[in-house]
Design an enzyme around this catalytic site. Structure first.
Site, PDB file in Angstrom:
ATOM      1  CB  CYS A 130      -0.945  -0.019   1.190  1.00 54.75           C
ATOM      2  SG  CYS A 130      -2.208   1.277   1.123  1.00 54.75           S
ATOM      3  CB  CYS A 215      -1.418   2.978   8.551  1.00 46.12           C
ATOM      4  SG  CYS A 215      -1.836   1.678   7.374  1.00 46.12           S
ATOM      5  CB  CYS A 238       6.091   4.929   4.376  1.00 46.58           C
ATOM      6  SG  CYS A 238       7.053   6.357   3.860  1.00 46.58           S
TER       7      CYS A 238
END
Lengths: 424, 552
Positions: A130, A215, A238
């Site tokens: 994602c 998140c 990330c």
């Protein structure tokens, strides 16, 4: 300036340029964030520096410093499509209040979203992927345009960032500028107070580090401010800050949690095991047993979601020959490592039917069989056996890597028997 | 004979390294015995009654003297001074220690030898006629194709976990000396209408608890398509062979249960896809490999017959050896000779380190450095000049290997039996010893003529009892060893499976029962030229049965 051209002209980071970086790091007082920023923007890389900002809980300090140095500095905001509405409002508020005139939102590619995250729930099963499609990929073409980047990272934020300097030379020969490297929580609060900067609207609700809405969670009093990011997952970054000291990108962290080994690392597995409650027309990310698929073929073909196929020993893969392209993943079951039927299945799929998507082995798999499976076309493995996992991560499988016979679609190893070498 | 190039050498080194890693993991306890088992088996390592047993491949039964000396070295250094030659043309060592096995394998690699796929559920070491490349009646030397099959089948990634073991044998002469009809795949050289040489393909033969004669699945496959045809058969077997019952897992059961026509349809469908593909064997490659097997530099010698009648008077023991242990050679003035590993009262197939070295010396000096291992557990010097026979004989006498009994009643095939093997249910070596002692008299053996006795210590039939003219199968019944006797088996082109005549005998009764059968044959044969199996076929089982069990 001479140093800048030296740093940027030749794309190979070498010792000399590394020494230049060390020297730069020695030029500034620990807390001289504005000095660092000014040096970078005006002297080292004029016109060649940008900022990526999440407009999160403590983004405002860096943005304020940038605005003092150059309000037209390019600032990119990753509009992942998953932000809190409060964050989007905060972007507009800061633009106005700080006078930032060059803020650009970058969006994920629509075709990536359609392919990998059609329902917008990829974060649930595979947060790495994602982040990849919503942050890393969209940022890539932008990154290439600049020689230097200003980040808001701070030493105290994560263990991996503990030795963060003001200036870093990245492996692709760019400079990362971290003006806030030495700031701690109290310094940030003091700076905000001193300049009367607006808080992120969610900060007062307990959000101390703010990313995408799904998140991000509230952190408790005294907890690490970043603990609310990807809570419960073994994930701290990330993916856009990969270069720093290597530790951030380590596959070992992921290996503890994931069991799908693919492309040299353990990754999150979006697929689930098929169960009886799933419905042919609506199922997604499940490996459908071949007999179930054949029984409900029409419904599965009409199903718009990503699906996989499970081939067990005894299943005839030729029965699904015409439909193989419909599957993004095929799982070949090895109920016992001594059952070799899956090897024939794999070769039929990849060689005879030219199936080229993910082909995974599931079941009883030991390190000694994996090299044979790879030769037969299998490219992913679901592994829970600990020594096998370690052997995979360390890439030390017991393997004979020269071959007498041609097998697979790409096997042209040097030294292979000339008469058995592929023509291609 | 074949010599390793860089590629082959690197391959065997890599394999040895891989197995060393696996042994190390086993010794450290990182993998269980169950997980280690298929790995060690594919490297020829069994767990026997007393210790590990290491089985070393002798591809298509061909050895150089240097390799035989290395086997002697292994026997002396890592075993108890001897080795055991098997019916698969291999050699077994019965006493190695696990930690020494990687050392042994790397010693073997230094002389282009290995133990790859001598066990396990994979394609096993390919076997052939021990007189290949020397016999007078050959259509083609089968060894180049044997070598190509060895290469194709070595660590084949698709076929390393088959339902069960898979054995391929090939034979280049009309007379079948490789028992190809009792293999999973048997290849028989043949010519088609255009005079091209190719292969008859036989499938589904085997011994064990369910003996089957192979069936002809294709009457002519040319060299260039042979690998594609073999891969088609093995793929069909891998996909559809039974895995639910170890005893029904061989391809012979698949062929038997599904029917030859079904299997043939599946194989031909696969072959239609593969034919002309990447497994096509170019003539240049066949030529390249064949060059390794070119005949040695024979001298132009007169076609002297061996004067056995003269030796009968001068040295009857030598004459006996000449009479029985020579095989006609294609080259005038030369012969192939069998070195019997069946001394009366000995363990069939065993050779000491000293004997191996002596044989290596003789091969180097008198047989162009070449040696063969036979599926009947003997050794062969394939290319000996007739004028050197006496010197070779004397050399063999010196190491007690000059038994002149090849093909006779005392040339018994025998498995290790309960003395070594964990599968065995009865002893077999002592039975063989007792029989050979009973028939020790040379004149009597000569009178009886060609007679093949084969003994297995359990139903798995490693001693090939099903294809013995007289077969002996040891079983365990109510805690006692019991020996069933079969009659009429034949491993050649006239393949047949022996039939059980009646109730079994205890160990002491076996030599006497065999003597009764032999006496019946001697009394009923038409003349001395009608050998045992021919007489049995003419007479049927009745007179033999009556002699053993009476009329009741």
């Amino acid at each position: 300036m001479a140093m800048a051209s030296t740093l940027h002209s030749d794309r190979q980071p070498d010792k000399l340029r590394s020494l230049g970086i060390v020297a730069l790091n020695g030029m500034f007082d620990e807390m001289d964030a504005v000095g660092v920023m000014r040096q970078a923007v005006a002297e080292i890389l004029p016109g060649d520096v940008a900022i990526v900002s999440s407009f999160g809980a403590d983004s405002v300090v860096l943005l304020h410093i940038a605005a003092q140095v150059d309000p037209s500095l390019p600032i990119y905001f990753l509009e992942t499509g998953k932000h809190f509405p409060e964050t989007l409002a905060y972007v507009e508020q800061l633009k106005k209040q700080l006078g930032l005139i060059n803020v650009t939102a970058i969006h994920p590619a629509p075709h990536d979203l359609a392919r990998f995250d059609p329902d917008g729930d990829l974060w649930e099963t595979d947060p790495d992927s994602c982040c990849h499609i919503r942050k890393t990929e969209p940022l890539e073409p932008i990154t290439e345009q600049f020689g230097g980047w200003v980040t808001g990272r701070k030493r105290f934020q994560t263990k991996e960032r503990g030795v963060l300097p003001h200036f870093e030379l990245t492996s692709d020969d760019r400079i990362k500028i971290n003006p806030l490297a030495y700031f701690n929580d109290a310094d940030v609060a003091a700076y905000k107070a001193e300049h009367d900067l607006p808080e992120h609207p969610l900060y007062s609700h307990g959000y101390k580090s703010i990313g995408c809405a799904p998140c991000t969670s509230v952190v408790a009093e005294g907890e690490d401010p970043r603990a609310g990011r990807w809570r419960g997952l073994n994930k701290k970054e990330c993916g856009i800050h990969y270069d720093f000291s290597g530790a951030i990108a380590s596959p070992m962290n992921a290996a503890d949690k994931y069991s799908l080994f693919k492309d040299g690392t353990f990754v999150a597995d979006p697929f689930r095991v098929w169960d009886e409650t799933m419905v042919a027309g609506e199922a997604r990310y499940a490996h459908v047993p071949l007999p179930v698929f054949l029984e409900n073929r029409e419904a599965f073909l009409a199903n718009p979601h990503p699906l996989g196929l499970l081939v067990s020993p005894g299943d005839r893969v030729e029965d699904a020959e015409a439909d193989l392209g419909r599957f993004v993943s095929i799982a070949i079951k090895f109920p016992a490592f001594t059952d070799g039927r899956g090897y024939s299945t794999a070769r039929l799929l990849t060689e005879r039917y030219q199936y080229a998507n993910e082909l995974r082995a599931v079941g009883d798999i030991l390190q000694d069989q994996i090299p044979l499976m790879r030769r037969c076309g299998i490219n992913a493995f679901v592994i829970t056996h600990k020594p096998t996992r370690e052997a995979l991560i360390e890439n030390r499988l017991p393997e004979v890597n020269i071959f007498y016979q041609p097998v697979g679609t790409s096997e042209v190893p040097v030294g292979t028997r000339p008469y058995l070498r592929r023509a291609s | 004979m074949y010599r390793y190039d860089e590629f082959d050498a690197a391959f065997v080194r890599a394999r040895t390294g891989q197995f060393a890693n696996q042994v190390e993991r086993r010794l450290k306890g990182e993998i269980s015995e169950e997980q280690f088992r298929p790995l060690r088996l594919m490297n020829g390592l069994y767990l026997q009654l007393h210790a590990y047993m290491l089985r070393i491949a002798v591809p298509y039964g061909t050895l150089r003297s240097q390799q035989m000396r290395k086997l002697a070295h292994v026997a002396r250094t890592h075993d108890r001074g001897y080795g055991h030659f098997t019916t698969r043309q291999n050699i077994q060592f019965n006493w190695p220690r696990l930690k020494d096995v990687p050392v042994i394998l790397s010693e073997l690699a230094s002389v282009e030898m290995h133990a790859i796929q001598t066990s396990g559920n994979c394609i096993r070491n390919v076997t052939t006629d021990q007189f290949a490349g020397a016999a007078h009646d050959e259509i083609i030397d089968p060894r180049p194709v044997g070598e190509i099959i060895r290469q194709w089948s070595s660590l084949h990634p698709e076929f390393s976990y088959l339902p069960r073991k898979f054995k391929i044998a090939l034979n280049g002469a009309p007379h079948d000396r490789a028992a190809i009809r009792f293999h999973d795949i048997g290849l028989q050289a043949t010519t088609n209408g255009d005079g091209d040489i190719g292969w008859e393909v036989w499938v589904g033969g085997g011994l064990g608890r369910t003996p089957m004669v192979a069936k002809l699945i294709n009457s002519f496959v040319p060299h260039e398509h042979l690998l594609a045809y073999l891969e088609s058969i093995v793929r069909v077997y891998n996909r559809y062979g039974r895995r639910d019952n170890k005893f029904k897992a061989r391809i012979k059961i698949l062929v038997h249960e599904e029917g030859l026509e079904t299997i043939k349809g599946q194989v031909e469908a696969e072959f239609a896809e593969m034919r002309g593909g990447q497994l096509t064997l170019p003539q240049e490659e066949l030529d390249r490999i064949s060059a390794y097997f070119a005949p040695p530099a024979f001298s132009a010698l007169p076609d002297t017959p061996v004067d056995i009648a003269r030796e009968d008077i001068l040295d009857p023991v030598y004459a006996r050896w000449l009479r029985h242990n020579l095989n006609r050679h294609v080259q005038p003035g030369y012969t192939s000779l069998t070195i019997s590993l069946k001394p009366v009262g000995g363990s069939p197939g065993d050779a000491t380190a000293e004997q191996m070295e002596a044989v290596a010396d003789l091969a180097e000096r008198y047989s162009f450095d070449e040696l063969r291992v036979t599926h009947e557990q003997n050794l062969v010097l394939p290319h000996v000049a007739i004028r050197d026979l006496r010197a070779v004989y004397d050399g063999l006498v010196a190491v007690k290997l000059a038994e002149g009994n090849a093909g006779l009643i005392t040339d018994i095939i025998c498995c290790p039996g309960m003395d070594f093997c964990s599968l065995a249910t009865a002893r077999s070596i002592p039975i063989a010893q007792a029989i050979s002692q009973k028939f020790a008299a040379p004149e009597r053996q000569k009178d009886i003529g060609d007679l093949k006795i084969k003994i297995s210590g359990c139903i798995n039939a490693c001693g090939h009892h099903h294809v013995g003219h007289i077969g002996v199968l040891g079983v365990e019944k109510k805690g006692e060893e019991l020996y069933q006797i079969t009659l009429g088996g034949d491993a050649t082109e006239n393949a047949s499976v022996g039939k059980i005549l009646g109730p079994g005998f205890d160990a002491d009764g076996v030599p006497g029962a065999i003597e009764t059968l032999v006496e019946t044959y001697l009394a009923r044969r038409e003349n001395a030229q009608e050998n045992f199996i021919a007489a049995y076929r003419r007479l049927g089982e009745a007179p033999f049965k009556e002699a053993l069990y009476g009329n009741g």
